[in-house]
Design a protein around this motif. Sequence first.
Motif, PDB file in Angstrom:
ATOM      1  N   GLY A  86      35.533  22.271  39.855  1.00 35.34           N
ATOM      2  CA  GLY A  86      35.750  23.532  40.549  1.00 35.34           C
ATOM      3  C   GLY A  86      35.527  24.755  39.693  1.00 35.34           C
ATOM      4  O   GLY A  86      35.666  24.728  38.461  1.00 35.34           O
ATOM      5  N   LEU A  87      35.199  25.853  40.378  1.00 38.33           N
ATOM      6  CA  LEU A  87      34.988  27.152  39.739  1.00 38.33           C
ATOM      7  C   LEU A  87      35.521  28.220  40.680  1.00 38.33           C
ATOM      8  O   LEU A  87      35.163  28.249  41.860  1.00 38.33           O
ATOM      9  CB  LEU A  87      33.490  27.362  39.492  1.00 38.33           C
ATOM     10  N   VAL A  88      36.387  29.088  40.187  1.00 40.65           N
ATOM     11  CA  VAL A  88      36.936  30.164  41.005  1.00 40.65           C
ATOM     12  C   VAL A  88      36.239  31.474  40.679  1.00 40.65           C
ATOM     13  O   VAL A  88      36.095  31.840  39.502  1.00 40.65           O
ATOM     14  CB  VAL A  88      38.458  30.332  40.788  1.00 40.65           C
ATOM     15  N   VAL A  89      35.794  32.176  41.710  1.00 40.99           N
ATOM     16  CA  VAL A  89      35.200  33.503  41.575  1.00 40.99           C
ATOM     17  C   VAL A  89      36.242  34.508  42.048  1.00 40.99           C
ATOM     18  O   VAL A  89      36.642  34.506  43.214  1.00 40.99           O
ATOM     19  CB  VAL A  89      33.910  33.625  42.408  1.00 40.99           C
ATOM     20  N   ARG A  90      36.703  35.356  41.135  1.00 39.19           N
ATOM     21  CA  ARG A  90      37.763  36.310  41.467  1.00 39.19           C
ATOM     22  C   ARG A  90      37.190  37.572  42.116  1.00 39.19           C
ATOM     23  O   ARG A  90      36.326  38.235  41.550  1.00 39.19           O
ATOM     24  CB  ARG A  90      38.517  36.710  40.200  1.00 39.19           C
ATOM     25  N   ALA A  91      37.678  37.883  43.313  1.00 40.45           N
ATOM     26  CA  ALA A  91      37.258  39.102  44.002  1.00 40.45           C
ATOM     27  C   ALA A  91      38.414  39.678  44.805  1.00 40.45           C
ATOM     28  O   ALA A  91      38.211  40.268  45.863  1.00 40.45           O
ATOM     29  CB  ALA A  91      36.070  38.800  44.904  1.00 40.45           C
ATOM     30  N   HIS A 115      37.932  33.675  45.663  1.00 43.61           N
ATOM     31  CA  HIS A 115      39.325  34.105  45.766  1.00 43.61           C
ATOM     32  C   HIS A 115      39.371  35.585  46.105  1.00 43.61           C
ATOM     33  O   HIS A 115      39.141  36.448  45.251  1.00 43.61           O
ATOM     34  CB  HIS A 115      40.049  33.833  44.437  1.00 43.61           C
ATOM     35  N   THR A 116      39.689  35.897  47.375  1.00 44.87           N
ATOM     36  CA  THR A 116      39.776  37.293  47.815  1.00 44.87           C
ATOM     37  C   THR A 116      41.216  37.755  47.992  1.00 44.87           C
ATOM     38  O   THR A 116      41.472  38.951  48.108  1.00 44.87           O
ATOM     39  CB  THR A 116      39.050  37.474  49.159  1.00 44.87           C
ATOM     40  N   GLY A 117      42.148  36.813  48.082  1.00 38.77           N
ATOM     41  CA  GLY A 117      43.544  37.157  48.324  1.00 38.77           C
ATOM     42  C   GLY A 117      43.871  37.442  49.777  1.00 38.77           C
ATOM     43  O   GLY A 117      45.020  37.788  50.101  1.00 38.77           O
ATOM     44  N   ALA A 148      27.966  22.309  44.986  1.00 35.19           N
ATOM     45  CA  ALA A 148      28.293  21.190  45.859  1.00 35.19           C
ATOM     46  C   ALA A 148      28.949  21.674  47.142  1.00 35.19           C
ATOM     47  O   ALA A 148      28.770  21.079  48.215  1.00 35.19           O
ATOM     48  CB  ALA A 148      29.218  20.220  45.137  1.00 35.19           C
ATOM     49  N   LEU A 149      29.716  22.770  47.047  1.00 33.32           N
ATOM     50  CA  LEU A 149      30.530  23.264  48.171  1.00 33.32           C
ATOM     51  C   LEU A 149      30.892  24.705  47.863  1.00 33.32           C
ATOM     52  O   LEU A 149      31.005  25.077  46.689  1.00 33.32           O
ATOM     53  CB  LEU A 149      31.774  22.397  48.309  1.00 33.32           C
ATOM     54  N   VAL A 150      31.073  25.504  48.902  1.00 33.09           N
ATOM     55  CA  VAL A 150      31.544  26.883  48.733  1.00 33.09           C
ATOM     56  C   VAL A 150      32.744  27.085  49.651  1.00 33.09           C
ATOM     57  O   VAL A 150      32.701  26.730  50.840  1.00 33.09           O
ATOM     58  CB  VAL A 150      30.447  27.914  49.054  1.00 33.09           C
ATOM     59  N   GLY A 151      33.834  27.637  49.111  1.00 31.45           N
ATOM     60  CA  GLY A 151      35.027  27.896  49.901  1.00 31.45           C
ATOM     61  C   GLY A 151      35.472  29.335  49.771  1.00 31.45           C
ATOM     62  O   GLY A 151      35.113  30.028  48.812  1.00 31.45           O
ATOM     63  N   ILE A 152      36.266  29.784  50.734  1.00 29.93           N
ATOM     64  CA  ILE A 152      36.782  31.155  50.710  1.00 29.93           C
ATOM     65  C   ILE A 152      38.144  31.198  51.385  1.00 29.93           C
ATOM     66  O   ILE A 152      38.413  30.451  52.337  1.00 29.93           O
ATOM     67  CB  ILE A 152      35.793  32.133  51.405  1.00 29.93           C
ATOM     68  N   ASP A 153      39.021  32.072  50.896  1.00 32.14           N
ATOM     69  CA  ASP A 153      40.371  32.216  51.462  1.00 32.14           C
ATOM     70  C   ASP A 153      40.439  33.398  52.422  1.00 32.14           C
ATOM     71  O   ASP A 153      41.350  34.212  52.372  1.00 32.14           O
ATOM     72  CB  ASP A 153      41.406  32.366  50.339  1.00 32.14           C
ATOM     73  N   SER A 154      39.467  33.443  53.346  1.00 27.69           N
ATOM     74  CA  SER A 154      39.360  34.567  54.274  1.00 27.69           C
ATOM     75  C   SER A 154      39.058  34.057  55.673  1.00 27.69           C
ATOM     76  O   SER A 154      38.841  32.858  55.883  1.00 27.69           O
ATOM     77  CB  SER A 154      38.250  35.515  53.801  1.00 27.69           C
ATOM     78  N   THR A 184      43.772  28.722  50.991  1.00 28.41           N
ATOM     79  CA  THR A 184      44.915  29.465  50.479  1.00 28.41           C
ATOM     80  C   THR A 184      45.274  28.917  49.103  1.00 28.41           C
ATOM     81  O   THR A 184      44.791  27.851  48.700  1.00 28.41           O
ATOM     82  CB  THR A 184      46.124  29.358  51.437  1.00 28.41           C
ATOM     83  N   GLY A 185      46.068  29.665  48.357  1.00 29.17           N
ATOM     84  CA  GLY A 185      46.540  29.184  47.068  1.00 29.17           C
ATOM     85  C   GLY A 185      45.558  29.292  45.919  1.00 29.17           C
ATOM     86  O   GLY A 185      45.828  28.777  44.830  1.00 29.17           O
ATOM     87  N   LEU A 186      44.440  29.967  46.114  1.00 27.45           N
ATOM     88  CA  LEU A 186      43.440  30.044  45.047  1.00 27.45           C
ATOM     89  C   LEU A 186      43.939  30.832  43.837  1.00 27.45           C
ATOM     90  O   LEU A 186      43.453  30.634  42.721  1.00 27.45           O
ATOM     91  CB  LEU A 186      42.143  30.662  45.574  1.00 27.45           C
ATOM     92  N   ALA A 187      44.921  31.696  44.053  1.00 29.58           N
ATOM     93  CA  ALA A 187      45.483  32.459  42.929  1.00 29.58           C
ATOM     94  C   ALA A 187      46.140  31.544  41.903  1.00 29.58           C
ATOM     95  O   ALA A 187      46.273  31.905  40.734  1.00 29.58           O
ATOM     96  CB  ALA A 187      46.487  33.487  43.443  1.00 29.58           C
ATOM     97  N   ALA A 188      46.560  30.354  42.332  1.00 30.98           N
ATOM     98  CA  ALA A 188      47.256  29.429  41.431  1.00 30.98           C
ATOM     99  C   ALA A 188      46.301  28.589  40.589  1.00 30.98           C
ATOM    100  O   ALA A 188      46.755  27.836  39.725  1.00 30.98           O
ATOM    101  CB  ALA A 188      48.163  28.505  42.245  1.00 30.98           C
ATOM    102  N   LEU A 189      45.002  28.736  40.829  1.00 31.55           N
ATOM    103  CA  LEU A 189      44.022  27.939  40.098  1.00 31.55           C
ATOM    104  C   LEU A 189      43.499  28.678  38.875  1.00 31.55           C
ATOM    105  O   LEU A 189      43.346  29.902  38.894  1.00 31.55           O
ATOM    106  CB  LEU A 189      42.836  27.604  41.005  1.00 31.55           C
TER     107      LEU A 189
END
Length: 219
Positions: A86-91, A115-117, A148-154, A184-189
Motif C-alpha cells: 500500500g501507498l497513501v497519498v495525502r490530500a 486520503h482526503t479526510g 494494482a488498485l486505487v481507493g479514496i475516502d470520499s 475510512t481510517g486512512l489517517a491511521a495508516l
Amino acid sequence: MTRLVELSHRITEGMITYPGVPGPRLGVHLSREDSREVYAPGTEFHIGSVELVANTGTYLDTPYHRYPQGPDLAGMPLESLADLPGLVVRAEGAPSVGLDRLAGLDVRGRAVLLHTGWDRHFGTEAYFHGHPYLEPEAARWLAERGPALVGIDSLNIDDTPPRGERPAHTLLLAAGIPIVEHMTGLAALPGSGFRLHAAPPLLAGLGTFPVRAYAVVDG
C-alpha cells in the motif's frame, strides 16, 4: 509486530451511501425462536437476510461496472484485491487530488489510497456536497503507471455533476485497475509499509459490491 487497521464503513439498516441509492434492509430469514422447531432441543440458530444495492458502504468497482466486456467480481484475480503493498497519498483538506500529489511516486503494483479526510462527514448531509475527487489528469497518470488498485475516502473518485463523464472511472477501469470508494481510517495508516486487503464475495454478473477493506501494518 503487526497491527490491523479498519478501512470500511459499517453497514447499518437504512444507511445512505450515495444520494438516490436506497439504504440496505437487514432482516431475519429464520429467527432463533422459530429455529427451535427445526433443530433438536437446546439447539437454535439465527439466519439473517440482506437486501441492498451493490454500491453500499465501502465498495469495490470492477471494470465490468463501466465496461460490459470487463471482468466482474468473480473475474477479478485475488492478486488484484488482496495482500497488496500500500501507498497513501495525502490530500486532506484539498478540493481535489491532482498530479502534484503523485509526482515522483512509484505506484506500479501498489494499492494507491487517496486520503482526503472526507470520511469525517460520512452519514451526514455534508458528505454529499463538494466532495474531493481525483482530477482527470491525475487519473490518466495513474492509469498509465499500473497501480494494482486505487481507493479514496470520499463520496466518489470522480467529480459528480449531474451528468458528468466520470473520467477517473473511465480511465482506471479501462486499464483493469479496480477502485474502492467510501473508504475510512486512512489517517491511521503510514505512507507505506502496509498491505491492503479489499476482496468482495466471488459474485458473477455484478460489477460492484461492498468489501471489508483493511490494512496490515508492519511494526
